[in-house]
Design an enzyme around this catalytic site. Structure first.
Site, PDB file in Angstrom:
ATOM      1  N   ASN A 290       0.894  -1.329   0.254  1.00 29.81           N
ATOM      2  CA  ASN A 290       0.091   0.133  -0.079  1.00 29.81           C
ATOM      3  C   ASN A 290       1.113   1.233  -0.023  1.00 29.81           C
ATOM      4  OD1 ASN A 290      -2.669  -1.183  -0.052  1.00 29.81           O
ATOM      5  ND2 ASN A 290      -2.301  -1.832   1.927  1.00 29.81           N
ATOM      6  N   ARG A 292       0.594   4.097   0.436  1.00 27.82           N
ATOM      7  CA  ARG A 292      -0.112   5.221   1.065  1.00 27.82           C
ATOM      8  C   ARG A 292       0.161   5.303   3.313  1.00 27.82           C
ATOM      9  NH1 ARG A 292      -4.167   3.001   2.702  1.00 27.82           N
ATOM     10  NH2 ARG A 292      -5.439   1.062   1.913  1.00 27.82           N
TER      11      ARG A 292
END
Length: 449
Positions: A290, A292
């Site tokens: 991911n 982020r």
């Protein structure tokens, strides 16, 4: 040099970003939809811009409007938070071309790590163990397709390459179901992500969900900030997260740490990111990365004292930051309970007005939220209301502190999953740290706990 950042998100992560910006003397611009005019963080932002109707497609996902707001307010950078546009490589590229710094990895990195097949290839090249499977284009010939699945070994998992958030996945137990399940998954993927491409991998039956937090400066330097255990899930959505993950094979863990850092150095990863794994029989199997900030980032901050959101801002804006693995010191155990606006038994969303509430406090308790008494929870967005986080010297003490925090906490006017958390924290399997990703749905909820 003074900076101005546009926060392209809402709720608690928007408030979290404003707090970090204030500490770094960064001016803020907050965009909001017509349905979010009463959000708390708007009161603390230096500037605000309404970007459209309540529908996310017409506001928080409307990239031309957000970029127009950025141009109008003359910001230097755009902070995406999590969800919405945070992992949209096209949006990141549009920011780059428009002269705004996207606070996160480059659009190329987001694209590469967002495609499951490319990500698995890069991970494997860096020495990360992946789930056995087939990542080439699925053949049109059904018999050849069946042979590939048979070679992997049933049960298998069909996954959309552009999937995420628990969508675009289907388990196949028997060969007779392979073709029909593949067709359904492809159609679902096309509808949800605009990409019908799928791949196959061995279905790991009863694992834990362990993730590694990393930080990279975009110049080839990277560190890890330990693990999180996110095994308490329902329909692939996390409910309780902890740091660090306990009862992990040390040799396997150290190899995984090294491989994760190697991957980030190799791709010159910029910003914070999370590499997610299935963990079973002392082995880590790569799921995805991911690119982020994660909802559960506070538990890592609590055991390291490292501010991940400030790190995102410092790295993106070329402010001074030191990434030295020896500087990271781990202390105690932290836990996070996600409080959602939903029925604790049916899990149906429960928007509406909060008539009364009380927040927890005390030593070792952190509360991240955007809600307040009198606030109306809109029906258009994710149901997350608050995150209650505890930190203590041990897992047992962290749990006891969380029980106390939940006893203090209440919300009236809408339904929440508050009582579900209270039940989980008294569950013997959870207390003994014996739960896997299947436990909540397949045992705890079915047994009427």
């Amino acid at each position: 040099m003074s900076f101005k950042v546009l926060i392209a998100n809402r709720g608690e992560i928007a408030l979290r970003a404003i707090r970090a910006c204030k500490e770094l003397n960064i001016s803020t611009v907050s965009v909001y939809s017509e349905g979010d005019k009463d959000l708390k963080h708007l009161k603390f932002s230096d500037e605000t811009v309404c970007i459209g109707p309540p529908s996310p497609l017409e506001s928080y996902l409307n990239t031309p409007v957000i970029l127009s707001a950025a141009e109008l307010t003359q910001v230097n950078a755009i902070y995406p938070g999590y969800g919405f546009l945070a992992e949209d490589s096209n949006f990141a590229e549009m920011c780059e071309k428009s002269g705004f710094k996207f606070i996160g990895p480059t659009s190329e990195t987001i694209k590469n790590m967002g495609d499951k097949i490319t990500a698995k290839t890069l991970a494997e090249e860096a020495g990360i163990q992946i789930v056995p499977g087939y990542k080439e284009d699925i053949p049109d010939d059904e018999e050849e397709f069946k042979k590939i699945a048979k070679d992997i070994g049933y049960p298998i998992m069909i996954k959309a390459t552009a999937g995420g958030g628990g969508r675009g996945m289907r388990v196949v137990e028997h060969e007779d179901d392979l073709i029909s399940h593949a067709e359904i998954t492809m159609q679902e993927a096309k509808n949800a992500f605009g990409n019908e491409k799928i791949y196959l991998e061995k279905f790991i039956a009863n694992p834990r969900h362990i993730e590694v937090q990393i930080v990279g400066d975009g110049k080839g330097h990277a560190i890890h900030l330990g693990t999180r255990d996110c095994s308490m899930q329902r329909r692939h959505q996390k409910i309780i997260e902890e740091a660090p993950a306990r009862n992990i094979n040390k040799d396997s863990l150290n190899k995984t740490y090294e491989a994760c850092v190697n991957l980030c150095k190799k791709i010159k990863y910029e910003g914070v990111g999370t590499i997610e794994f299935l963990y079973e029989n002392d082995e880590f199997y790569f799921i995805e990365m991911n690119t982020r900030i994660q909802v559960e980032h506070p538990v890592t901050e609590m055991i390291t004292g490292f501010d991940l959101v400030k790190a995102q801002l410092r790295i993106a804006l070329n402010m001074n930051i030191s990434l030295n693995q020896n500087d990271i010191k781990f202390s105690g155990h932290s836990m996070e309970c996600r409080i959602n606006a939903e029925d604790p038994e049916t899990f149906q969303p429960s928007p509406g007005k909060i008539t009364k509430m009380h927040t927890p406090g005390g030593f070792g308790i952190r509360y991240d939220s955007h809600i307040y008494g009198g606030y109306t929870v809109p029906p258009y967005y994710d149901s997350l209301l608050a995150k209650i986080i505890t930190q203590a010297n041990s897992r047992d003490s962290s749990i006891k502190r969380m029980i106390s925090a939940l006893d203090e906490f209440f919300i009236e006017g809408i339904k929440t999953n508050h009582s579900l958390h209270q039940k989980i924290l008294h569950d013997d399997t959870f207390l003994k740290n014996k739960h896997t990703i299947n436990y909540l749905e397949n045992e705890f909820l079915k047994n009427g706990s």
